[in-house]
Each structure stands twice: as C-alpha cells, then as structure tokens.
Design an enzyme around this catalytic site. Structure first.
Site, short mmCIF file in Angstrom:
data_model
loop_
_atom_site.label_atom_id
_atom_site.label_comp_id
_atom_site.label_asym_id
_atom_site.label_seq_id
_atom_site.Cartn_x
_atom_site.Cartn_y
_atom_site.Cartn_z
N ASP A 136 0.90 -1.04 -0.14
CA ASP A 136 0.04 -0.04 -0.06
C ASP A 136 0.97 1.29 0.01
O ASP A 136 2.02 1.28 0.68
CB ASP A 136 -0.86 0.17 1.04
CG ASP A 136 -2.04 -1.09 1.10
OD1 ASP A 136 -2.38 -1.53 0.14
OD2 ASP A 136 -2.48 -1.30 2.32
N PRO A 137 0.60 2.24 -0.56
CA PRO A 137 1.11 3.65 -0.49
C PRO A 137 1.62 4.00 0.86
O PRO A 137 2.72 4.35 0.90
CB PRO A 137 0.24 4.68 -1.01
CG PRO A 137 -0.54 3.87 -1.95
CD PRO A 137 -0.80 2.48 -1.04
#
Length: 297
Positions: A46-47
């Site tokens: 995930d970012p």
C-alpha cells in the site's frame, strides 16, 4: 514493433519502500536509475506501507510468481476505536467506539486468525469486480461487496498492547491484506480498528535489512546500485537445483526436455543450472527436465 529502450540488466534489487508512494512508482524509479529494459515487482505494498519491495529486473521477472507465492512477514499497528473506509488511517471514519481491549482479550481472539482463514479484502483494494478495480469503484462512491477468499496465516503475534492501539507481527501467504486483519480484529473485539502503521519485514528470501533506501536510487548511483543486485536465482532458493549436461542445456534453451544430473521428485518444480548460471525452471521427469520458463542470459 519498436524495441524497448534500455539495458539488459538481470537480477533483483531489494528496496526499503518509504511511505507515501505506490509500488509502481518505486519500480519506475529503479528502472530509470538503472536504465533497465524491463522491471517489475513481487507483491504490492500500500502507498502508506513501508519495507521490502522486491524489484525484478530483466529475466528475473520470470521468477516473480515464486516470490509472490512465498510467505511474507508484516509488522503493523492497529489503532482501536474507529473503522475507516480504507481500513487504514488515510480513510474517512465510518464508525467509532469507546470500547478498548486489553492484551488478554486480544490474545483470546488471535487463534481465530491462524491457519487457513477466509478474508474479505478491503473495499479500497486492487481486487477486480466485473473487470473494474475495487478501489476505482469505491472512489466513485459505489458500494463494493467483495467475496471472502482463503488466506494462510502462519502466525499472528501480539508484540505490545497499549490503551488505544496494539502492535502485531504476522506471517502469511499470498493475497493477505493486513488492513482486513485490523478491521476484523476490531470487529471481533467490539472496539473497531484500522491500520495505523504497516511495514513488510521480509518477503520469501528477501529481508528489509538488505533493502536499498529510496533516496539512494538515482542515475548518479547507477554503478553502486548494480553492485547491490542479487542474482536471478536468489528467488529460487527453496527450489531444488539440478545441473544440465552440455547437450541438455542446449535442448532446454530450445524449449525441449534436456538431460540433467541430480535427482528430485517426479514432476517437482526445479531450476536448472549449466554451471555458470540458471537455464530454466521446469519439471523433473526422471533424468530430464521439461522447461516451463527458459532464461535468456
């Protein structure tokens, strides 16, 4: 058809991904810095997550699935008291709770998260729904209902517990969403929860201690980056290796079964070396290997 620009570089670069960027952005930066013709990664982060992002270059991209399928270890923190639209701190708060679990309550529910479990991915995920990414539908305001899918959880350990949060370490198989674990723990404990911090410690054979910092990835550090590359076969350390005869190596490179020395179980996946480097991944057939992925090195 125009040829892809770039150099033929083969191997793995392990990056310690920082928060605030996508996995694809990291891969693009590595490819640019090394002027590599081909690059990909083994397992999206995930970012907001940090830690191991294994970037495959050139022929190593043919081994990505073996890392994607491997066990992975995550260190993560869950904040109690709120469930969010994204199941992490970046989302909109949907529900709140004043209940807070103690360590004993957390320990009691952990066994329900071990072994083969069924997990519903977050609405904001890359899972496809009728050809569309779930996160695209969610961003458009559509209600996303995703089917539960199996996940192998090797271990889930409570590292520390405070009044409003708890830190865990989890080892799991392919397709695990830590955000779903946090969401479901919050629901089971009656307190609601979401991920407040997530770090991937290792992925298959690749450890965060071997990771290159993102700030060191640049054209000016190209020579140094090449020195950090791990060989293609680093992804195959859990797979038996057999040695091809000279004639066998030639046949394998042409896509035909080739003679090898050494033994494995009939039909077992193996990788084959010619003594200088990997030739293929294939299936052992009693003295020969039927190639499935041939390396052009």
């Amino acid at each position: 058809m125009a040829r892809k620009k770039g150099r033929d570089i083969n191997g793995w670069l392990i990056v310690d991904k920082p928060a605030g960027m996508t996995s694809t952005s990291v891969v693009n930066k590595v490819r640019w810095a090394l002027d590599a013709k081909k690059a990909g990664h083994a397992g999206t982060l995930d970012p907001d997550a940090t830690g191991v992002l294994a970037v495959a270059l050139g022929e190593a991209t043919k081994t990505v699935s073996y890392i994607t399928d491997a066990l992975k270890c995550y260190d993560f923190t869950v904040n109690w008291g709120a469930e969010t639209s994204t199941d992490d701190a970046s989302g909109e708060v949907l529900r709140r709770s004043d209940i807070r679990p103690d360590a004993d309550a957390i320990e009691r529910v952990i066994p329900g998260y071990l072994g083969e479990i069924m997990q519903v991915p977050p609405a904001y995920s890359a899972v496809k729904v009728q050809g569309e990414r779930a996160y695209d539908l969610a961003r458009e305001g559509e209600e996303v209902e995703l089917a539960a899918r199996p996940l192998w959880v090797e271990s889930l350990t409570l590292i520390e517990s405070g009044p409003d949060s708890a830190r865990f370490e989890m080892v799991c198989g392919k397709g695990g969403y830590v955000r779903s674990i946090a969401r479901d723990l919050g629901r089971d404990l009656g307190c609601l929860g979401h991920v407040a911090g997530l770090r991937r410690i290792w992925s298959g054979p690749f450890d965060v201690q071997d990771g290159v910092g993102f700030d060191k990835i640049d054209r000016e550090t190209q020579g140094w980056l090449e020195e950090q590359l791990l060989p293609l076969e680093a992804a195959l350390e859990d797979m038996p290796v057999l040695r091809a005869t000279p004639q066998g190596a030639q046949r394998i490179r042409n896509g035909n079964p080739g003679e090898v020395t050494g033994t494995a179980e009939w039909g077992e996946a193996v990788w084959v070396s010619d003594g200088e480097g990997p030739v293929c991944i294939g299936r052992y057939q009693g003295g020969t290997v039927q190639p499935e992925r041939v390396f052009n090195l």
